[in-house]
Scaffold this motif. Structure first.
Motif, mmCIF file in Angstrom:
data_model
loop_
_atom_site.group_PDB
_atom_site.id
_atom_site.type_symbol
_atom_site.label_atom_id
_atom_site.label_comp_id
_atom_site.label_asym_id
_atom_site.label_seq_id
_atom_site.Cartn_x
_atom_site.Cartn_y
_atom_site.Cartn_z
ATOM 1 N N MET A 40 1.035 -1.093 -0.165
ATOM 2 C CA MET A 40 -0.055 0.057 -0.194
ATOM 3 C C MET A 40 0.934 1.021 0.091
ATOM 4 O O MET A 40 1.887 1.226 0.649
ATOM 5 C CB MET A 40 -0.924 -0.169 1.172
ATOM 6 C CG MET A 40 -2.078 0.993 1.227
ATOM 7 S SD MET A 40 -3.019 0.751 -0.117
ATOM 8 C CE MET A 40 -4.631 1.363 0.619
ATOM 9 N N THR A 41 0.446 2.245 -0.717
ATOM 10 C CA THR A 41 1.363 3.399 -0.939
ATOM 11 C C THR A 41 0.940 4.669 -0.101
ATOM 12 O O THR A 41 1.583 5.635 0.220
ATOM 13 C CB THR A 41 1.452 3.909 -2.438
ATOM 14 O OG1 THR A 41 -0.209 4.277 -2.930
ATOM 15 C CG2 THR A 41 2.046 2.815 -3.318
ATOM 16 N N GLY A 42 -0.339 4.690 0.380
ATOM 17 C CA GLY A 42 -1.003 5.734 1.100
ATOM 18 C C GLY A 42 -1.414 6.857 0.067
ATOM 19 O O GLY A 42 -1.518 7.979 0.565
ATOM 20 N N ILE A 43 -1.478 6.395 -1.056
ATOM 21 C CA ILE A 43 -1.841 7.443 -2.176
ATOM 22 C C ILE A 43 -3.256 6.835 -2.955
ATOM 23 O O ILE A 43 -3.179 5.578 -3.125
ATOM 24 C CB ILE A 43 -0.889 7.652 -3.132
ATOM 25 C CG1 ILE A 43 0.486 8.127 -2.821
ATOM 26 C CG2 ILE A 43 -1.303 8.684 -4.161
ATOM 27 C CD1 ILE A 43 0.353 9.273 -2.041
ATOM 28 N N VAL A 44 -4.139 7.702 -3.231
ATOM 29 C CA VAL A 44 -5.474 7.481 -3.850
ATOM 30 C C VAL A 44 -5.793 8.442 -4.725
ATOM 31 O O VAL A 44 -5.099 9.644 -4.918
ATOM 32 C CB VAL A 44 -6.601 7.190 -2.811
ATOM 33 C CG1 VAL A 44 -6.410 6.149 -1.809
ATOM 34 C CG2 VAL A 44 -6.938 8.525 -2.286
ATOM 35 N N ILE A 45 -6.532 8.166 -5.781
ATOM 36 C CA ILE A 45 -6.839 8.616 -6.780
ATOM 37 C C ILE A 45 -8.444 9.025 -6.513
ATOM 38 O O ILE A 45 -9.178 7.731 -6.369
ATOM 39 C CB ILE A 45 -6.612 8.116 -8.317
ATOM 40 C CG1 ILE A 45 -5.366 8.054 -8.549
ATOM 41 C CG2 ILE A 45 -7.394 9.050 -9.410
ATOM 42 C CD1 ILE A 45 -5.001 7.450 -10.032
ATOM 43 N N ALA A 46 -8.936 10.124 -6.258
ATOM 44 C CA ALA A 46 -10.429 10.181 -6.131
ATOM 45 C C ALA A 46 -11.159 11.066 -7.447
ATOM 46 O O ALA A 46 -10.433 11.967 -7.751
ATOM 47 C CB ALA A 46 -10.567 11.097 -4.836
ATOM 48 N N GLN A 47 -12.173 10.555 -7.598
ATOM 49 C CA GLN A 47 -12.955 11.181 -8.855
ATOM 50 C C GLN A 47 -14.160 11.465 -8.562
ATOM 51 O O GLN A 47 -15.003 10.880 -7.807
ATOM 52 C CB GLN A 47 -12.794 9.954 -10.029
ATOM 53 C CG GLN A 47 -11.595 9.701 -10.173
ATOM 54 C CD GLN A 47 -11.678 8.375 -11.449
ATOM 55 O OE1 GLN A 47 -12.699 7.937 -11.319
ATOM 56 N NE2 GLN A 47 -10.901 8.542 -12.368
#
Length: 107
Positions: free
Chosen positions: A1-8
């Motif tokens: 897990m990177t701790g980064i997300v893409i929110a849309q």
């Protein structure tokens, strides 16, 4: 897990899409945001099939800032029920991922 997300999210006005993208970056809720070219959306709303032209905004953010980004989008968005979905980032350039965290958390 990177701790980064893409929110849309999506919205039916190009200027509002640009405002939502820029505002999130200015507020350090997202490191960057992309506004996609308009597309045609088909969806069911109040038992009717609707068609609309929309713009998608994709935010790159840290998981720590995600709740604040979601609340901000809900507050600023013009839809009764705005789309807000997230996609996990499971890998990528360490330099880029670090930049996203730095831009959203100041660390």
């Amino acid at each position: 897990m990177t701790g980064i997300v893409i929110a849309q999210t999506t919205i039916d006005d190009e200027d509002r899409a640009k405002e939502l993208a820029r505002g999130a970056v200015e507020s350090k809720l997202a490191a960057c945001a992309h506004v996609d070219a308009p597309f045609t959306a088909y969806y069911r709303w109040k038992n009717e099939i609707e068609t609309a032209q929309e713009w998608r905004i994709s935010y790159k953010t840290s998981t720590d800032r995600l709740p604040d980004l979601e609340a901000w989008v809900a507050e600023k968005h013009s839809y009764d029920v705005p789309e807000f979905v997230t996609l996990p980032v499971t890998g990528g350039s360490e330099a880029y991922l670090s930049w996203v965290v730095e831009e959203t958390t100041g660390s």
